[in-house]
Motif scaffolding. Structure first.
Motif, PDB file in Angstrom:
ATOM      1  N   ILE A 146      -5.522-120.006 -21.044  1.00 50.31           N
ATOM      2  CA  ILE A 146      -6.966-120.136 -21.224  1.00 50.31           C
ATOM      3  C   ILE A 146      -7.490-118.968 -22.059  1.00 50.31           C
ATOM      4  N   PHE A 147      -7.014-117.747 -21.744  1.00 50.46           N
ATOM      5  CA  PHE A 147      -7.555-116.585 -22.445  1.00 50.46           C
ATOM      6  C   PHE A 147      -6.896-116.372 -23.795  1.00 50.46           C
ATOM      7  N   LEU A 150      -8.705-118.861 -25.939  1.00 55.43           N
ATOM      8  CA  LEU A 150     -10.053-118.414 -26.288  1.00 55.43           C
ATOM      9  C   LEU A 150     -10.005-117.366 -27.382  1.00 55.43           C
ATOM     10  N   GLY A 151      -9.092-116.398 -27.236  1.00 58.51           N
ATOM     11  CA  GLY A 151      -8.952-115.353 -28.244  1.00 58.51           C
ATOM     12  C   GLY A 151      -8.627-115.970 -29.589  1.00 58.51           C
ATOM     13  N   LEU A 152      -7.706-116.936 -29.581  1.00 60.90           N
ATOM     14  CA  LEU A 152      -7.318-117.579 -30.840  1.00 60.90           C
ATOM     15  C   LEU A 152      -8.471-118.397 -31.419  1.00 60.90           C
ATOM     16  N   PHE A 154     -11.623-117.499 -31.260  1.00 57.19           N
ATOM     17  CA  PHE A 154     -12.471-116.523 -31.952  1.00 57.19           C
ATOM     18  C   PHE A 154     -11.831-116.093 -33.269  1.00 57.19           C
ATOM     19  N   VAL A 155     -10.501-115.934 -33.255  1.00 54.11           N
ATOM     20  CA  VAL A 155      -9.808-115.543 -34.485  1.00 54.11           C
ATOM     21  C   VAL A 155      -9.986-116.625 -35.548  1.00 54.11           C
TER      22      VAL A 155
ATOM     23  N   TRP B 225     -17.337-115.705 -21.913  1.00 55.05           N
ATOM     24  CA  TRP B 225     -15.870-115.737 -22.057  1.00 55.05           C
ATOM     25  C   TRP B 225     -15.330-114.323 -22.117  1.00 55.05           C
ATOM     26  N   ALA B 229     -12.597-112.545 -19.614  1.00 52.00           N
ATOM     27  CA  ALA B 229     -11.382-111.879 -20.078  1.00 52.00           C
ATOM     28  C   ALA B 229     -11.348-110.431 -19.591  1.00 52.00           C
ATOM     29  N   ILE B 232      -9.979-110.135 -16.017  1.00 52.58           N
ATOM     30  CA  ILE B 232      -8.532-110.319 -15.889  1.00 52.58           C
ATOM     31  C   ILE B 232      -7.784-109.111 -16.423  1.00 52.58           C
ATOM     32  N   PHE B 233      -8.174-108.677 -17.641  1.00 50.86           N
ATOM     33  CA  PHE B 233      -7.422-107.596 -18.244  1.00 50.86           C
ATOM     34  C   PHE B 233      -7.843-106.252 -17.677  1.00 50.86           C
ATOM     35  N   VAL B 272     -18.865-111.917 -35.482  1.00 49.87           N
ATOM     36  CA  VAL B 272     -17.792-112.610 -34.761  1.00 49.87           C
ATOM     37  C   VAL B 272     -16.652-111.662 -34.436  1.00 49.87           C
ATOM     38  N   PHE B 275     -15.309-110.237 -30.931  1.00 48.62           N
ATOM     39  CA  PHE B 275     -14.721-111.133 -29.935  1.00 48.62           C
ATOM     40  C   PHE B 275     -13.197-111.190 -30.053  1.00 48.62           C
ATOM     41  N   PRO B 276     -12.632-111.550 -31.241  1.00 50.27           N
ATOM     42  CA  PRO B 276     -11.164-111.530 -31.318  1.00 50.27           C
ATOM     43  C   PRO B 276     -10.587-110.137 -31.133  1.00 50.27           C
ATOM     44  N   ILE B 279     -10.413-109.402 -27.399  1.00 44.66           N
ATOM     45  CA  ILE B 279      -9.386-110.190 -26.714  1.00 44.66           C
ATOM     46  C   ILE B 279      -8.013-109.649 -27.077  1.00 44.66           C
ATOM     47  N   PHE B 280      -7.804-109.298 -28.354  1.00 40.18           N
ATOM     48  CA  PHE B 280      -6.469-108.859 -28.727  1.00 40.18           C
ATOM     49  C   PHE B 280      -6.169-107.433 -28.294  1.00 40.18           C
ATOM     50  N   VAL B 283      -5.058-108.059 -24.900  1.00 41.29           N
ATOM     51  CA  VAL B 283      -3.722-108.660 -24.854  1.00 41.29           C
ATOM     52  C   VAL B 283      -2.664-107.596 -25.085  1.00 41.29           C
TER      53      VAL B 283
END
Lengths: 349, 318
Positions: A146-147, A150-152, A154-155, B225, B229, B232-233, B272, B275-276, B279-280, B283
């Motif tokens: 799921i996460f 979501l990240g992908l 946004f990418v 969102w 995230a 969790i992280f 934008v 956001f990525p 998340i990355f 990750v």
């Protein structure tokens, strides 16, 4: 004999469920409209005529049905493997980008017959690879799909914006309205008075049938089910859950990518920032409403497409915000969960 | 230079405030073993109800109250179908996300782009005049002060109080709690509702303070969102989750800065990009946790956390 009674029982069960869900969902929406002093009948009439009153509108509605059917078919694979493919929006976007990239090649204009097909294939592969990325993140990094998805998403959104405002911008002005129109020869042709390309319709129907066949009648479908139901037990049968999950993500992503590509060649004839139009997320709702089974998907997708197409008229005809269609869709899915919850509760007690 | 750094830091503190509320609300929910995936829609819906109520009453405080109630209502729907009827919490949350989002746009459309009340900065008398720290910490609106206070409060509640212990044990082992006389479902419902109220406040913090006003888009789309995230992280630990929220705020402020430095790059990219990136970044932290034996990763290993054992599972009590 026993088999027959079970089937009959199942059928009545399904019919009861159908009426409960529609009654609850529509009832709630009607109640909301009554409190706002709006007439549900007027709205229903306006939406119905907006989606179905003549062939141009019907074909426009079908042009929404096409990507919804493709996305839902793709999601059947991932749901069957027990995965939540929220990255479907990004997969659609990347598919659209790959298709556009092939069609923008300088050679594309001269060899018409080959390139649209090649572009579709590129969309399929692009979406598939994007889906695999989320799968790999899950398998190798332990990142919940799921996460990762979501990240992908946004990418993918970042990439499409960069392309439209950067390298692929229109001469002079870069804007949210997208890239230049593709040369006319590269469009998926549709007959006069049609808003949907027949090729797109045929492709998505084929994809759906193939999905249903693969899931219902092959060893691969059985393996997917095994992984989705109990991945630990499936390992004992020599199935590799990681590999099966990755294949499901690839197939799901591929179909979403194809949907994105068809939006470029068949609907918009250019790349726009909102190329996915939220159809991927809508596909998730459709599959949930269909109880994660293939059978009901075409009908539910048709209903959702009618809502989406019909709601475009609402602001003009009745000064009502078009997001009402989303409210109806959400209410239906939520009431489906509610009804299903009550039924399982009753069965257990 | 000193001035600009403090101004930027103050900006980070202010833009991160709603995210702190949302992410900590979700932390509270998930610590009790429930996933509330409806964040993105719930924030929008409560942003709308908060703005409309504040506009109708002419004061921001009823707006905040209405937003908290909205977030709580969404949480009750989730716990009704998810906890009590045993449906997949992820599925219910996902459906709620979209229902709430479209409901917010539909019901809020008459109020779109209309002026309304908003929360202004209230400098704290003596403290705001402190050099450097003053403007960063003590020259904000009340909701930002509340976000500062919430972090240690929630941490203390979770790890140093009896109720906090009950909350955590329900998330880890509901059967054990049931055996000890604690009703897991009821406890989960209560904390999901409390978390929902915090998520609702996050919505009002947007529409009444950080990005005042209502419209389509409001400007807080996607934040839910990110909050999910972060939880969790951030390893389900309130302090780490809050740290993540501030890092995201920094990225957003950096986006605005870079926009001025590189005018050739379209501004949409910078909107934008956080956001990525976020998340990355998360990750990468997550991936490097798997290599705890390597000395270089020891600091990152300190940040690791494990999910509550019973997260997302429905406990069947007899």
């Amino acid at each position: 004999m026993l088999m027959k009674t079970i089937q009959q029982h199942d059928l009545t069960h399904l019919v009861i469920r159908f009426f409960c869900i529609t009654g609850l969902g529509f009832g709630a929406v009607c109640l909301l409209l009554f409190t706002l002093h709006l007439s549900p009948i007027t709205i229903a009439k306006s939406m119905g005529s907006g989606a179905l009153s003549n062939w141009i509108r019907i074909s426009h509605m079908l042009s929404i049905w096409t990507p919804l059917l493709l996305c839902s078919s793709g999601l059947l694979f991932t749901f069957r493997a027990g995965l939540w493919n929220i990255g479907i929006e990004g997969q659609m976007i990347i598919g659209a980008i790959c298709t556009t990239a092939v069609l923008r090649l300088p050679q594309a204009e001269n060899s018409h017959a080959l390139f649209p097909a090649l572009a579709m294939a590129a969309g399929l592969c692009g979406g598939g690879i994007w889906g695999m990325c989320a799968g790999i993140l899950k398998n190798r990094g332990g990142v919940n799909e799921i996460f990762g998805g979501l990240g992908l998403n946004f990418v993918a959104q970042g990439i499409i914006l960069w392309l439209i405002f950067g390298p692929w911008k229109r001469a002079g002005i870069a804007s949210m309205s997208g890239t230049n129109l593709l040369p006319h020869a590269l469009w998926l042709t549709s007959p006069a008075g049609w808003r949907v390309a027949p090729v797109a319709l045929v492709l998505s129907c084929l994809a759906f049938l193939l999905t249903a066949l693969l899931l219902g009648n092959t060893r691969f479908g059985l393996r997917l089910t095994a992984v989705g139901k109990n991945s630990k037990a499936s390992r004992l049968f020599g199935i590799k859950p990681e590999l099966i999950g990755l294949t499901a993500m690839m197939l799901g992503g591929g179909l979403a990518g194809l949907a994105g590509g068809l939006q470029v060649t068949g609907v918009y004839h250019r790349l726009i920032p909102a190329i996915s139009s939220g159809y991927g997320y809508l596909g998730l709702l459709i599959v949930m409403l269909a109880g994660y089974r293939a059978a009901a998907i075409p009908c539910i997708a048709l209903f959702f497409a009618c809502l989406a197409a019909g709601s475009i008229q609402l602001p003009i005809m009745l000064q009502i915000d078009s997001s009402l269609s989303g409210v109806i869709q959400g209410a239906c899915v939520l009431s489906a969960l509610l009804v299903h919850g009550f039924q399982t509760k009753r069965r257990n007690t | 230079m000193d001035v600009s750094v403090s101004v930027l830091a103050a900006g980070v503190a202010a833009t991160s405030a709603p995210l702190i509320f949302a992410a900590l609300g979700e932390t509270l929910t998930e610590k009790a073993g429930v996933i509330n995936l409806s964040l993105d829609g719930a924030i929008l819906l409560s942003a709308m109800t908060g703005f409309v109520t504040a506009k109708a009453t002419g004061s921001v405080w009823p707006g905040f109250a209405a937003a908290a109630v909205t977030g709580m209502t969404v949480a009750f729907v989730l716990s009704g179908i998810g906890i009590w009827l045993g449906q997949s919490q992820v599925a219910v949350g996902f459906a709620l996300t979209f229902l709430c989002r479209d409901l917010a746009y539909f019901l809020g459309s008459p109020y779109s782009r209309t002026p309304g009340p908003q929360l202004l900065a209230v400098p704290i008398p003596v403290l705001a005049d402190l050099p450097f720290i003053g403007p960063i910490l003590f020259n904000h609106s009340q909701i930002v002060y509340a976000s500062f206070a919430l972090i240690p409060l929630l941490w203390y509640f979770m790890f140093n109080s009896r109720q906090g212990l009950i909350l955590r044990s329900v998330g880890e082992n509901p059967e054990g709690c049931w055996a000890r006389g604690i009703p897991p479902k009821r406890t989960q419902t209560i904390y999901t509702a409390l978390g929902g109220a915090l998520i609702g406040l996050a919505g009002a913090a947007y529409s009444l303070a950080v990005k005042p006003g209502w419209g389509r888009p409001q400007g807080c789309e996607g934040i839910g969102w990110i909050a999910l995230a972060l939880v969790i992280f951030g390893g389900w630990h309130p302090l780490r989750v809050a740290l993540g929220a501030y890092i995201f705020g920094m990225l957003q402020i950096a986006g605005i800065l870079f926009q001025e430095i590189f005018p050739a790059i379209p501004s949409q990219i910078f909107q934008v990009a956080p956001f990525p990136l976020m998340i990355f970044a998360l990750v990468i932290i997550h991936l490097s946790r798997n290599k705890k034996d390597t000395t270089g990763f020891r600091i990152i290993a300190l940040l690791s956390g494990t999910p509550p054992m019973a997260l997302g599972k429905t406990h069947e009590q007899e």
